[in-house]
Design an enzyme around this catalytic site. Structure first.
Site, PDB file in Angstrom:
ATOM      1  N   ASP A  58       0.845  -1.194   0.000  1.00 59.23           N
ATOM      2  CA  ASP A  58       0.000   0.000   0.000  1.00 59.23           C
ATOM      3  C   ASP A  58       0.885   1.251   0.000  1.00 59.23           C
ATOM      4  N   ILE A  59       0.528   2.230  -0.806  1.00 58.21           N
ATOM      5  CA  ILE A  59       1.291   3.493  -0.815  1.00 58.21           C
ATOM      6  C   ILE A  59       1.251   4.190   0.546  1.00 58.21           C
ATOM      7  N   GLU A  83      -7.899   4.877  -6.369  1.00 57.52           N
ATOM      8  CA  GLU A  83      -9.229   4.363  -6.677  1.00 57.52           C
ATOM      9  C   GLU A  83      -9.729   5.260  -7.793  1.00 57.52           C
ATOM     10  N   THR A 133      -6.376  13.690 -13.223  1.00 58.91           N
ATOM     11  CA  THR A 133      -7.479  13.596 -14.182  1.00 58.91           C
ATOM     12  C   THR A 133      -8.077  14.966 -14.515  1.00 58.91           C
ATOM     13  N   ASP A 134      -8.744  15.041 -15.668  1.00 56.71           N
ATOM     14  CA  ASP A 134      -9.453  16.276 -16.035  1.00 56.71           C
ATOM     15  C   ASP A 134     -10.711  16.476 -15.185  1.00 56.71           C
ATOM     16  N   GLU A 135     -11.134  15.422 -14.463  1.00 57.52           N
ATOM     17  CA  GLU A 135     -12.405  15.521 -13.728  1.00 57.52           C
ATOM     18  C   GLU A 135     -12.329  16.510 -12.569  1.00 57.52           C
ATOM     19  N   TYR A 159     -14.947  10.780  -6.402  1.00 58.03           N
ATOM     20  CA  TYR A 159     -13.668  10.464  -7.055  1.00 58.03           C
ATOM     21  C   TYR A 159     -12.931  11.746  -7.428  1.00 58.03           C
ATOM     22  N   ALA A 161     -13.306  14.757  -6.356  1.00 62.50           N
ATOM     23  CA  ALA A 161     -12.910  15.546  -5.181  1.00 62.50           C
ATOM     24  C   ALA A 161     -11.660  14.956  -4.535  1.00 62.50           C
ATOM     25  N   SER A 162     -11.577  13.618  -4.510  1.00 63.08           N
ATOM     26  CA  SER A 162     -10.398  12.996  -3.876  1.00 63.08           C
ATOM     27  C   SER A 162      -9.156  13.226  -4.733  1.00 63.08           C
ATOM     28  N   LYS A 163      -9.307  13.225  -6.049  1.00 65.90           N
ATOM     29  CA  LYS A 163      -8.148  13.503  -6.921  1.00 65.90           C
ATOM     30  C   LYS A 163      -7.766  14.988  -6.822  1.00 65.90           C
ATOM     31  N   ASN A 188     -10.237  11.000 -20.534  1.00 64.82           N
ATOM     32  CA  ASN A 188     -10.567   9.563 -20.447  1.00 64.82           C
ATOM     33  C   ASN A 188      -9.664   8.722 -21.344  1.00 64.82           C
ATOM     34  N   LEU A 199     -16.724   2.559 -19.304  1.00 68.90           N
ATOM     35  CA  LEU A 199     -17.664   2.465 -20.426  1.00 68.90           C
ATOM     36  C   LEU A 199     -17.177   1.565 -21.570  1.00 68.90           C
ATOM     37  N   TYR A 216     -26.191   5.615 -19.593  1.00 69.98           N
ATOM     38  CA  TYR A 216     -26.741   6.417 -18.504  1.00 69.98           C
ATOM     39  C   TYR A 216     -27.458   7.650 -19.081  1.00 69.98           C
TER      40      TYR A 216
HETATM   41  P1  NAD Z   1      -6.989   1.565 -12.111  1.00 70.07           P
HETATM   42  O1  NAD Z   1      -8.118   1.620 -11.139  1.00 70.07           O
HETATM   43  O2  NAD Z   1      -7.095   0.710 -13.307  1.00 70.07           O
HETATM   44  O3  NAD Z   1      -5.640   1.135 -11.364  1.00 70.07           O
HETATM   45  C1  NAD Z   1      -5.281   1.635 -10.110  1.00 70.07           C
HETATM   46  C2  NAD Z   1      -4.153   0.771  -9.572  1.00 70.07           C
HETATM   47  O4  NAD Z   1      -3.758   1.299  -8.287  1.00 70.07           O
HETATM   48  C3  NAD Z   1      -4.550  -0.690  -9.340  1.00 70.07           C
HETATM   49  O5  NAD Z   1      -3.540  -1.551  -9.815  1.00 70.07           O
HETATM   50  C4  NAD Z   1      -4.675  -0.799  -7.810  1.00 70.07           C
HETATM   51  O6  NAD Z   1      -4.377  -2.093  -7.330  1.00 70.07           O
HETATM   52  C5  NAD Z   1      -3.644   0.234  -7.363  1.00 70.07           C
HETATM   53  N1  NAD Z   1      -3.919   0.756  -6.022  1.00 70.07           N
HETATM   54  C6  NAD Z   1      -5.107   1.204  -5.550  1.00 70.07           C
HETATM   55  N2  NAD Z   1      -4.965   1.600  -4.269  1.00 70.07           N
HETATM   56  C7  NAD Z   1      -3.654   1.415  -3.943  1.00 70.07           C
HETATM   57  C8  NAD Z   1      -2.885   1.662  -2.769  1.00 70.07           C
HETATM   58  N3  NAD Z   1      -3.452   2.172  -1.653  1.00 70.07           N
HETATM   59  N4  NAD Z   1      -1.570   1.368  -2.787  1.00 70.07           N
HETATM   60  C9  NAD Z   1      -0.987   0.841  -3.898  1.00 70.07           C
HETATM   61  N5  NAD Z   1      -1.664   0.575  -5.034  1.00 70.07           N
HETATM   62  C10 NAD Z   1      -2.988   0.870  -5.053  1.00 70.07           C
HETATM   63  O7  NAD Z   1      -6.734   3.088 -12.494  1.00 70.07           O
HETATM   64  P2  NAD Z   1      -6.216   3.688 -13.881  1.00 70.07           P
HETATM   65  O8  NAD Z   1      -7.378   3.901 -14.758  1.00 70.07           O
HETATM   66  O9  NAD Z   1      -5.067   2.901 -14.333  1.00 70.07           O
HETATM   67  O10 NAD Z   1      -5.730   5.125 -13.383  1.00 70.07           O
HETATM   68  C11 NAD Z   1      -4.378   5.344 -12.972  1.00 70.07           C
HETATM   69  C12 NAD Z   1      -4.234   6.795 -12.566  1.00 70.07           C
HETATM   70  O11 NAD Z   1      -4.565   7.632 -13.670  1.00 70.07           O
HETATM   71  C13 NAD Z   1      -5.176   7.205 -11.432  1.00 70.07           C
HETATM   72  O12 NAD Z   1      -4.473   8.070 -10.571  1.00 70.07           O
HETATM   73  C14 NAD Z   1      -6.316   7.923 -12.138  1.00 70.07           C
HETATM   74  O13 NAD Z   1      -6.899   8.887 -11.300  1.00 70.07           O
HETATM   75  C15 NAD Z   1      -5.563   8.557 -13.292  1.00 70.07           C
HETATM   76  N6  NAD Z   1      -6.362   8.811 -14.507  1.00 70.07           N
HETATM   77  C16 NAD Z   1      -7.135   7.830 -15.055  1.00 70.07           C
HETATM   78  C17 NAD Z   1      -7.821   8.077 -16.246  1.00 70.07           C
HETATM   79  C18 NAD Z   1      -8.655   7.009 -16.924  1.00 70.07           C
HETATM   80  O14 NAD Z   1      -9.296   7.285 -17.933  1.00 70.07           O
HETATM   81  N7  NAD Z   1      -8.630   5.760 -16.461  1.00 70.07           N
HETATM   82  C19 NAD Z   1      -7.747   9.334 -16.853  1.00 70.07           C
HETATM   83  C20 NAD Z   1      -6.939  10.319 -16.260  1.00 70.07           C
HETATM   84  C21 NAD Z   1      -6.249  10.046 -15.090  1.00 70.07           C
HETATM   85  P1  TYD Z   2     -16.503   5.953 -17.280  1.00 67.81           P
HETATM   86  O1  TYD Z   2     -15.833   5.033 -18.234  1.00 67.81           O
HETATM   87  O2  TYD Z   2     -16.978   5.406 -15.975  1.00 67.81           O
HETATM   88  O3  TYD Z   2     -15.504   7.180 -17.060  1.00 67.81           O
HETATM   89  P2  TYD Z   2     -15.760   8.613 -16.325  1.00 67.81           P
HETATM   90  O4  TYD Z   2     -16.984   8.547 -15.506  1.00 67.81           O
HETATM   91  O5  TYD Z   2     -14.524   8.727 -15.474  1.00 67.81           O
HETATM   92  O6  TYD Z   2     -15.812   9.622 -17.424  1.00 67.81           O
HETATM   93  O7  TYD Z   2     -17.736   6.613 -18.005  1.00 67.81           O
HETATM   94  C1  TYD Z   2     -17.582   7.312 -19.234  1.00 67.81           C
HETATM   95  C2  TYD Z   2     -18.923   7.899 -19.590  1.00 67.81           C
HETATM   96  O8  TYD Z   2     -19.822   6.815 -19.885  1.00 67.81           O
HETATM   97  C3  TYD Z   2     -19.574   8.666 -18.451  1.00 67.81           C
HETATM   98  O9  TYD Z   2     -20.275   9.780 -18.991  1.00 67.81           O
HETATM   99  C4  TYD Z   2     -20.545   7.679 -17.836  1.00 67.81           C
HETATM  100  C5  TYD Z   2     -20.978   6.847 -19.026  1.00 67.81           C
HETATM  101  N1  TYD Z   2     -21.340   5.432 -18.726  1.00 67.81           N
HETATM  102  C6  TYD Z   2     -22.534   4.905 -19.219  1.00 67.81           C
HETATM  103  O10 TYD Z   2     -23.321   5.598 -19.912  1.00 67.81           O
HETATM  104  N2  TYD Z   2     -22.839   3.617 -18.934  1.00 67.81           N
HETATM  105  C7  TYD Z   2     -22.032   2.821 -18.166  1.00 67.81           C
HETATM  106  O11 TYD Z   2     -22.396   1.638 -17.907  1.00 67.81           O
HETATM  107  C8  TYD Z   2     -20.799   3.367 -17.685  1.00 67.81           C
HETATM  108  C9  TYD Z   2     -19.849   2.536 -16.852  1.00 67.81           C
HETATM  109  C10 TYD Z   2     -20.483   4.687 -18.000  1.00 67.81           C
END
Ligand code: NAD
Ligand code: TYD
Length: 355
Positions: A58-59, A83, A133-135, A159, A161-163, A188, A199, A216
């Site tokens: 864990d980090i 997360e 993230t852009d969120e 999510y 807010a935590s980022k 995304n 999605l 959705y």
């Molecule tokens: P993911 O959920 O697929 O992977 C997260 C990884 O972190 C997992 O392997 C998990 O086991 C690990 N992890 C979780 N809690 C941990 C902890 N306490 N200690 C150590 N490891 C832990 O996420 P992702 O989609 O690969 O996203 C990676 C990063 O990029 C995140 O910080 C996310 O906010 C950011 N991000 C994601 C997207 C996207 O579209 N997925 C876009 C922009 C930014």
């Molecule tokens: P998601 O992949 O969860 O990424 P984020 O919420 O971080 O953008 O969702 C992408 C978009 O798709 C978002 O507007 C929510 C929508 N969505 C659906 O319409 N149906 C689904 O079952 C899921 C998981 C997401």
């Protein structure tokens, strides 16, 4: 020389590990807690590779992280662990606070202790790169310009807010303690090893399983989509040439409404893996109850990273999506592995009340 990556068994982290090791002989220490989203199967091809060292942990575990830093003396820490799923953050926000806020803070403190003890020249070249993230910027009106690095933070989901909180901590550790940090805010991602709760992989998984493709609300929410390897290349470039203390927005100049993304996926599947009855997968599209607090539009202005660091995406949405669909078709075993057990409980929890 070595680098420490957190969350390198997740979707983007594991893609980063592969992309990085394709061009480097440095040791990469990969610290991951292996939550439901972390999967060693993503790293299988590196099992015998001496450049990759996986550490399960864990980090937020200061003792473990400090021991890893002391032992391996990394020149950089790249922080992906989080997360990451908005719907899960709505069902249970506290895991997001544990990892994204407290975990990032504990990691910053471990890194600060290590960095403070380095010699001045090593200290100067050290970098902590925070992947965000852009969120964090909230939701855009239809005609509003895309998010740039000066936009106000207006996170709307637990999510986001935590980022946002983690971004602020990283910024403060730079401002107060001088820790050399870089922050990236990306749109995304999609591509290989994407867990089928998001999605694009969810739609691919459900389509082939003959299940509904849940949209959705009205499906007109807009996201900016970027192929994951383009994001990984951007992160490498920021690490290489970004200015400490700066943030860089990363995006694909590729805004699409969700329904259009899903229709495109259905067309690709119709071509590459036609349904037995000859009908289109689009027949499985089902509109369901909207997500609470659903952000309407995200868009990234990636002008800064493109002009300052010369980064641009290599894939278009069409080429990236074709590669993604092909990967899912060729890696059905991976999909089966990650969709057993707890995944089914999640699907029931998230979708049962939406019909
Ligand atoms: P993911 O959920 O697929 O992977 C997260 C990884 O972190 C997992 O392997 C998990 O086991 C690990 N992890 C979780 N809690 C941990 C902890 N306490 N200690 C150590 N490891 C832990 O996420 P992702 O989609 O690969 O996203 C990676 C990063 O990029 C995140 O910080 C996310 O906010 C950011 N991000 C994601 C997207 C996207 O579209 N997925 C876009 C922009 C930014
Ligand atoms: P998601 O992949 O969860 O990424 P984020 O919420 O971080 O953008 O969702 C992408 C978009 O798709 C978002 O507007 C929510 C929508 N969505 C659906 O319409 N149906 C689904 O079952 C899921 C998981 C997401």
């Amino acid at each position: 020389m070595s680098i420490l990556v957190t969350g390198g068994a997740g979707f983007i982290g594991s893609n980063f590990v592969h992309t990085w090791l394709a061009g480097s002989d440095e040791l990469l220490v990969n610290l991951d807690k292996l939550t439901y989203a972390g999967n060693l199967g993503n790293l299988q091809s590196l099992a015998q590779d001496p450049r990759h060292m996986f550490v399960h942990g864990d980090i937020a575990d200061r003792e473990l992280v400090q021991a890893l830093l002391t032992q391996h003396q990394p020149r950089a820490v790249l922080h992906f662990a989080a997360e990451s799923h908005v719907d899960r953050s709505i069902h249970g926000p506290l895991d997001f606070i544990h990892t994204n806020v407290v975990g990032t803070c504990q990691l910053l403190e471990s890194v600060r202790a290590y960095w403070s003890g380095l010699s001045p020249d090593v200290q100067q070249s050290f970098l902590f790169l925070h992947v965000s993230t852009d969120e964090v910027y909230g939701s855009l009106k239809p005609q509003a310009p895309a998010f740039n690095e000066t936009n106000l933070y207006e996170p709307n989901s637990p999510y986001a807010a935590s980022k946002a909180a983690s971004d602020h901590l990283v910024r403060a550790w730079h401002h107060t303690y001088g820790l050399p940090v870089l922050t990236t805010n990306c749109s995304n991602n999609y591509g290989p090893f994407h867990f089928p709760e998001k999605l694009i992989p969810l739609v691919l998984h459900n389509a082939m399983a003959g299940k509904p493709l849940p949209i959705y609300g009205d499906g007109m929410q807009i996201r900016d989509w970027l192929f994951v390897q383009d994001h990984c290349r951007a992160i490498s470039r920021v690490l290489e040439a970004g200015r400490p203390g700066e943030t860089y927005n990363i995006g694909g100049w590729n805004e699409k409404p969700n329904i259009e993304v899903v229709n495109t996926l259905c067309s690709l599947l119709d071509e590459l893996h036609p349904r037995a009855d000859g009908k289109s997968y689009a027949e499985q599209i089902t509109y369901v109850k909207d997500r609470a607090g659903h952000d309407r539009r995200y868009a990234i202005d990636a002008f800064k990273i493109s002009t300052e660091l010369g980064w641009r995406p290599q894939e278009t949405f069409e080429t990236g999506l074709s590669k993604t669909v092909a990967w899912y078709l060729q890696n059905q075993c991976w999909v089966e592995n990650v969709t057993s057990g707890g995944y089914r409980d999640w699907v029931t929890a998230n979708y049962a009340g939406r019909a």
